[in-house]
Design a protein around this motif. Structure first.
Motif, PDB file in Angstrom:
ATOM      1  N   ASP A  71      79.376  52.088  59.293  1.00 39.27           N
ATOM      2  CA  ASP A  71      79.446  51.276  61.413  1.00 39.27           C
ATOM      3  C   ASP A  71      79.723  52.385  62.059  1.00 39.27           C
ATOM      4  OD1 ASP A  71      77.057  49.813  59.880  1.00 39.27           O
ATOM      5  OD2 ASP A  71      77.499  48.537  59.420  1.00 39.27           O
ATOM      6  N   LEU A  72      81.122  52.348  61.663  1.00 39.65           N
ATOM      7  CA  LEU A  72      82.239  52.450  62.560  1.00 39.65           C
ATOM      8  C   LEU A  72      82.219  54.117  62.609  1.00 39.65           C
ATOM      9  CD1 LEU A  72      85.080  52.090  63.733  1.00 39.65           C
ATOM     10  CD2 LEU A  72      85.958  52.995  62.159  1.00 39.65           C
ATOM     11  N   GLY A  73      81.471  54.868  61.918  1.00 38.04           N
ATOM     12  CA  GLY A  73      80.913  56.211  62.291  1.00 38.04           C
ATOM     13  C   GLY A  73      79.690  55.996  63.182  1.00 38.04           C
ATOM     14  N   ASP A  74      79.078  55.240  63.434  1.00 42.85           N
ATOM     15  CA  ASP A  74      78.127  54.927  64.815  1.00 42.85           C
ATOM     16  C   ASP A  74      78.120  54.971  65.496  1.00 42.85           C
ATOM     17  OD1 ASP A  74      75.724  55.582  62.494  1.00 42.85           O
ATOM     18  OD2 ASP A  74      75.268  53.577  62.290  1.00 42.85           O
ATOM     19  N   ASN A  75      79.340  53.847  65.767  1.00 46.35           N
ATOM     20  CA  ASN A  75      80.381  53.694  67.259  1.00 46.35           C
ATOM     21  C   ASN A  75      80.856  55.260  67.136  1.00 46.35           C
ATOM     22  OD1 ASN A  75      79.384  50.465  68.351  1.00 46.35           O
ATOM     23  ND2 ASN A  75      79.730  50.533  65.911  1.00 46.35           N
ATOM     24  N   ALA A  76      81.516  56.155  66.660  1.00 42.34           N
ATOM     25  CA  ALA A  76      82.474  56.394  66.740  1.00 42.34           C
ATOM     26  C   ALA A  76      81.426  57.944  67.270  1.00 42.34           C
ATOM     27  CB  ALA A  76      83.379  56.657  65.781  1.00 42.34           C
ATOM     28  N   GLN A  77      80.360  58.159  67.764  1.00 41.77           N
ATOM     29  CA  GLN A  77      80.149  59.087  67.982  1.00 41.77           C
ATOM     30  C   GLN A  77      79.961  59.666  69.791  1.00 41.77           C
ATOM     31  OE1 GLN A  77      78.207  60.842  65.704  1.00 41.77           O
ATOM     32  NE2 GLN A  77      79.443  60.200  64.265  1.00 41.77           N
ATOM     33  N   PRO A  78      80.024  60.807  69.953  1.00 39.87           N
ATOM     34  CA  PRO A  78      80.384  61.173  71.660  1.00 39.87           C
ATOM     35  C   PRO A  78      79.529  59.719  73.036  1.00 39.87           C
ATOM     36  CG  PRO A  78      79.604  62.953  70.365  1.00 39.87           C
ATOM     37  CD  PRO A  78      79.389  61.947  69.475  1.00 39.87           C
ATOM     38  N   THR A  79      80.109  59.244  73.507  1.00 41.12           N
ATOM     39  CA  THR A  79      79.629  58.150  74.424  1.00 41.12           C
ATOM     40  C   THR A  79      79.393  57.530  73.920  1.00 41.12           C
ATOM     41  OG1 THR A  79      76.365  58.229  73.751  1.00 41.12           O
ATOM     42  CG2 THR A  79      78.009  59.963  75.479  1.00 41.12           C
ATOM     43  N   GLN A  80      79.554  56.670  73.139  1.00 43.60           N
ATOM     44  CA  GLN A  80      80.425  55.831  71.976  1.00 43.60           C
ATOM     45  C   GLN A  80      81.670  54.999  72.278  1.00 43.60           C
ATOM     46  OE1 GLN A  80      77.606  53.753  70.616  1.00 43.60           O
ATOM     47  NE2 GLN A  80      76.296  55.614  71.447  1.00 43.60           N
ATOM     48  N   GLN A  81      81.487  53.782  72.343  1.00 40.96           N
ATOM     49  CA  GLN A  81      82.984  53.010  72.588  1.00 40.96           C
ATOM     50  C   GLN A  81      83.750  53.856  71.554  1.00 40.96           C
ATOM     51  OE1 GLN A  81      82.807  48.652  71.464  1.00 40.96           O
ATOM     52  NE2 GLN A  81      81.126  49.126  69.190  1.00 40.96           N
ATOM     53  N   PHE A  82      83.994  53.308  70.310  1.00 34.72           N
ATOM     54  CA  PHE A  82      84.798  54.260  69.682  1.00 34.72           C
ATOM     55  C   PHE A  82      85.173  56.023  69.114  1.00 34.72           C
ATOM     56  CE2 PHE A  82      84.306  49.722  67.659  1.00 34.72           C
ATOM     57  CZ  PHE A  82      85.372  48.957  68.207  1.00 34.72           C
ATOM     58  N   PHE A  83      84.615  57.044  69.669  1.00 35.89           N
ATOM     59  CA  PHE A  83      84.495  58.044  69.937  1.00 35.89           C
ATOM     60  C   PHE A  83      86.113  58.813  69.810  1.00 35.89           C
ATOM     61  CE2 PHE A  83      84.718  62.054  72.270  1.00 35.89           C
ATOM     62  CZ  PHE A  83      83.993  62.755  71.174  1.00 35.89           C
ATOM     63  N   GLY A  84      86.545  59.039  69.128  1.00 36.78           N
ATOM     64  CA  GLY A  84      87.994  59.539  68.844  1.00 36.78           C
ATOM     65  C   GLY A  84      88.758  58.838  68.257  1.00 36.78           C
ATOM     66  N   ILE A  85      88.086  57.706  66.824  1.00 34.80           N
ATOM     67  CA  ILE A  85      88.855  56.894  66.838  1.00 34.80           C
ATOM     68  C   ILE A  85      89.576  57.435  65.278  1.00 34.80           C
ATOM     69  CG2 ILE A  85      87.247  55.951  65.659  1.00 34.80           C
ATOM     70  CD1 ILE A  85      88.693  52.968  65.042  1.00 34.80           C
ATOM     71  N   VAL A  93      91.867  57.287  59.299  1.00 36.33           N
ATOM     72  CA  VAL A  93      90.593  57.417  59.413  1.00 36.33           C
ATOM     73  C   VAL A  93      89.117  58.034  59.570  1.00 36.33           C
ATOM     74  CG1 VAL A  93      88.823  56.185  61.401  1.00 36.33           C
ATOM     75  CG2 VAL A  93      91.223  55.645  61.291  1.00 36.33           C
ATOM     76  N   ALA A  94      88.644  57.176  58.783  1.00 35.29           N
ATOM     77  CA  ALA A  94      87.031  57.944  57.934  1.00 35.29           C
ATOM     78  C   ALA A  94      86.110  56.836  58.360  1.00 35.29           C
ATOM     79  CB  ALA A  94      87.431  57.720  56.499  1.00 35.29           C
ATOM     80  N   ILE A  95      85.306  57.992  58.875  1.00 34.80           N
ATOM     81  CA  ILE A  95      83.941  57.612  59.861  1.00 34.80           C
ATOM     82  C   ILE A  95      83.024  58.372  59.197  1.00 34.80           C
ATOM     83  CG2 ILE A  95      85.323  57.350  62.186  1.00 34.80           C
ATOM     84  CD1 ILE A  95      84.483  60.138  63.057  1.00 34.80           C
ATOM     85  N   PHE A  96      82.562  57.771  58.377  1.00 35.46           N
ATOM     86  CA  PHE A  96      81.176  57.791  57.664  1.00 35.46           C
ATOM     87  C   PHE A  96      80.959  57.063  55.784  1.00 35.46           C
ATOM     88  CE2 PHE A  96      83.914  61.031  54.809  1.00 35.46           C
ATOM     89  CZ  PHE A  96      84.268  61.721  55.482  1.00 35.46           C
ATOM     90  N   ALA A  97      79.803  57.061  55.786  1.00 32.70           N
ATOM     91  CA  ALA A  97      79.636  55.786  54.673  1.00 32.70           C
ATOM     92  C   ALA A  97      80.609  56.232  53.611  1.00 32.70           C
ATOM     93  CB  ALA A  97      77.873  56.190  54.637  1.00 32.70           C
ATOM     94  N   GLY A  98      80.477  55.424  52.825  1.00 36.78           N
ATOM     95  CA  GLY A  98      81.044  55.012  51.225  1.00 36.78           C
ATOM     96  C   GLY A  98      81.814  53.693  51.413  1.00 36.78           C
ATOM     97  N   GLY A  99      82.555  53.713  52.479  1.00 42.39           N
ATOM     98  CA  GLY A  99      83.769  52.187  52.677  1.00 42.39           C
ATOM     99  C   GLY A  99      83.061  50.810  52.986  1.00 42.39           C
TER     100      GLY A  99
END
Length: 133
Positions: A71-85, A93-99
């Motif tokens: 879910d964090l990864g979904d919000n970390a994509q370009p144009t999303q609120q957490f891009f660059g986190i 910080v890991a932004i792909f599934a499994g956590g």
């Protein structure tokens, strides 16, 4: 609220290992406490050594932000609120599934991180571990 124990971590890891065995994908499985500190880690036979740190980072990330890493990864994509986190916290910080955060009575008490397969496989194994808590 009670802290996660080593016994809890072992129970979670055993359930995750069972799922990894069922799907035929060796995994790295990590459990952290409420402070993000590693309680236990297992690298199944044949699991990628490159995924050791990733599994620990996923567990830490899910606890640090109290969110599933997918879910964090979904919000970390370009144009999303957490891009660059993923560049913060020393790259931890890991932004792909499994956590997944680990909760008791609505309070996050730790995190579980799984790495070694596809995102779907990592997530399925993490969810199996989560269900054991």
């Amino acid at each position: 609220m009670s802290a996660l124990t080593l016994a809890n971590a072992r129970t979670i890891i055993a359930a995750a290992e069972k799922k990894a065995d069922e799907i035929g994908q060796p995994m790295n499985i990590a459990v952290v406490d409420a402070g993000g500190n590693l309680i236990a880690h297992v690298r199944q036979d044949g699991a990628w050594i490159g995924s050791v740190d990733i599994s620990i980072s996923k567990a830490w990330t899910s606890r640090a932000f109290d969110i599933q890493t997918k879910d964090l990864g979904d919000n970390a994509q370009p144009t999303q609120q957490f891009f660059g986190i993923h560049t913060t916290n020393g790259g931890k910080v890991a932004i792909f599934a499994g956590g997944v955060p680990l909760s008791r009575d609505g309070v996050v008490v730790g995190g579980l991180g799984v790495s070694g397969g596809s995102g779907e496989q990592d997530q399925a194994v993490a969810e199996a571990g989560l269900a054991a808590l």
